[in-house]
Motif scaffolding. Structure first.
Motif, PDB file in Angstrom:
ATOM      1  N   GLY A  32       0.808  -1.219   0.000  1.00 18.09           N
ATOM      2  CA  GLY A  32       0.000   0.000   0.000  1.00 18.09           C
ATOM      3  C   GLY A  32       0.836   1.261   0.000  1.00 18.09           C
ATOM      4  O   GLY A  32       0.478   2.267  -0.639  1.00 18.09           O
ATOM      5  N   TRP A  62      -4.283   1.471   0.668  1.00 22.74           N
ATOM      6  CA  TRP A  62      -4.311   0.441   1.708  1.00 22.74           C
ATOM      7  C   TRP A  62      -5.283  -0.681   1.350  1.00 22.74           C
ATOM      8  O   TRP A  62      -5.022  -1.851   1.644  1.00 22.74           O
ATOM      9  N   GLY A  65      -3.429  -2.587  -1.264  1.00 21.21           N
ATOM     10  CA  GLY A  65      -2.349  -3.336  -0.621  1.00 21.21           C
ATOM     11  C   GLY A  65      -2.865  -4.603   0.018  1.00 21.21           C
ATOM     12  O   GLY A  65      -2.265  -5.683  -0.120  1.00 21.21           O
TER      13      GLY A  65
END
Length: 394
Positions: A32, A62, A65
């Protein structure tokens, strides 16, 4: 390797080791944090046309990720199923597949010694990883509905799965490439010798990985190098032991009943300690008449304070939940039983439940050393124990 069972497929339990719960969010964080950079690289290399500003905005990095990290471990799981399903086709039993710190691990009840079996089992995992990478790239090629997020995740997984396949094919035993190397070596030499040579190559690669990891500050590479070195050493040792003890039974190595030092359950702990000092033994079978009722060790005796040892009996401190060996069992099976239960000796009990002998790690290692120097199991069979030659810890 223990773990939490999360399901099963094809009759194989799937487990998560606690280390996986640490590494998954770590990978999600690392991916991320570099989403924009990774997307830019993939655009330059493969012309994916990902909007780097869109994938790097807000909380999107995020989420991507985490999606990429989960996808990576799904690919690892499929990689291990590649090994496992081919192994099952050849008749080998798979205990479980575990996801952990360094990826995945398929646990076999026994490793194949037929070089053809090992070759195809080992190469199946990387082939599956390549297939997963190609499938992910196929999703990218059809445009993935124009979604930047989908393009990023599947493009990244296409690259990682191919890299995973290539990395696993390094001849660093016991990685897949190392097992392929052992299989090829075993075509024209004994399996144990092929293992020793493949393990030596694996240790060299582990050393190089460790050095690279130190100079580039790659902690994961250092951990992987350590794991490869330890695993290569352990499997080489296990294979050597298996070859040495082929056809050797517990009866060939054990100290027979008539040569055993035993104690009774009503003996005091103080007397037991005196005998241990005089006879240089640290473990005894405990008998009630001719019946085996327990095992007592120096550690058991030490659990009683010195001033109270006259008042305590052996029956108060002995272990009664015993693990025993069968006289006809393989010697290596007895050693594995000791390792599994964390004991240094096993009583040997026949089908009628009578004590016929005792086998210890030192008995096994003495036999191993004799066999390795060209001796036979008969040299140590039924031998009489001498002071200082007690069945105990290696």
């Amino acid at each position: 390797m223990r773990g939490i069972k999360i399901g099963s497929a094809f009759g194989i339990p799937i487990r998560l080791n606690w280390t996986f719960l640490l590494v998954l969010p770590l990978f999600a964080y690392l991916i991320g944090g570099e989403v924009g950079t990774i997307a830019g690289v993939m655009n330059e290399v493969a012309g994916l046309g990902i909007d780097t500003a869109a994938v790097a905005a807000g909380n999107t990095p995020w989420i991507l990720g985490l999606a990429a990290a989960v996808g990576l471990f799904v690919g690892v799981l499929l990689h291990e199923f590649g090994h496992s399903l081919v192994a099952m086709r050849y008749g080998y039993e798979i205990e479980s597949i575990t996801l952990w710190l360094l990826g995945g691990l398929a646990s076999f009840t026994e490793f194949p010694e037929d070089w053809k079996h090992e070759f195809w089992i080992a190469i199946a995992g990387p082939l599956v990883s390549v297939a997963v990478g190609v499938a992910c790239y196929g999703v990218v090629l059809v445009g993935a509905g124009g979604s930047n997020a989908v393009l990023f995740v599947f493009g990244y997984l296409a690259l990682l799965n191919v890299v995973l396949a290539v990395f696993n094919m390094l001849p660093a035993f016991p990685m897949d490439g190392g097992r392929v190397l052992r299989a090829l070596l075993a075509r024209n030499q004994p399996h144990a010798q092929a293992t020793q040579r493949a393990a030596a190559v694996g240790k060299v690669f582990a050393f190089l990985m460790g050095v690279i990891g130190l100079f580039t500050f790659q902690l994961l590479l250092i951990v992987l190098a350590f794991f490869i070195y330890i695993a290569a050493s352990g499997e080489a040792q296990q294979t050597t032991l298996k070859a040495a003890f082929e056809g050797v039974t517990v009866t060939d190595i054990m100290t027979r009943r008539e040569d055993l030092h035993t104690v009774t359950e009503d003996a005091s702990v103080a007397d037991l300690m005196s005998r241990m000092f005089e006879e240089r033994h640290t473990g005894y079978p405990v008998l009630d008449g001719d019946e085996l009722v327990g095992m007592v060790t120096l550690e058991d005796a030490r659990s009683v304070k010195e001033v109270e040892r006259d008042a305590y009996r052996v029956e108060d401190v002995m272990a009664t939940d015993l693990v025993a060996a069968d006289p006809s069992a393989d010697a290596l099976t007895a050693l594995q039983t000791m390792q599994e239960h964390g004991v240094g000796r096993l009583p040997v009990v026949d089908a009628e439940g009578e004590l016929v002998g005792l086998i210890s790690r030192s008995d096994l290692m003495t036999a191993f050393n004799i066999i390795q120097t060209g001796g036979t199991p008969g040299v140590v069979s039924g031998r009489r124990q001498e002071p200082g030659d007690e069945p105990g810890i290696l």
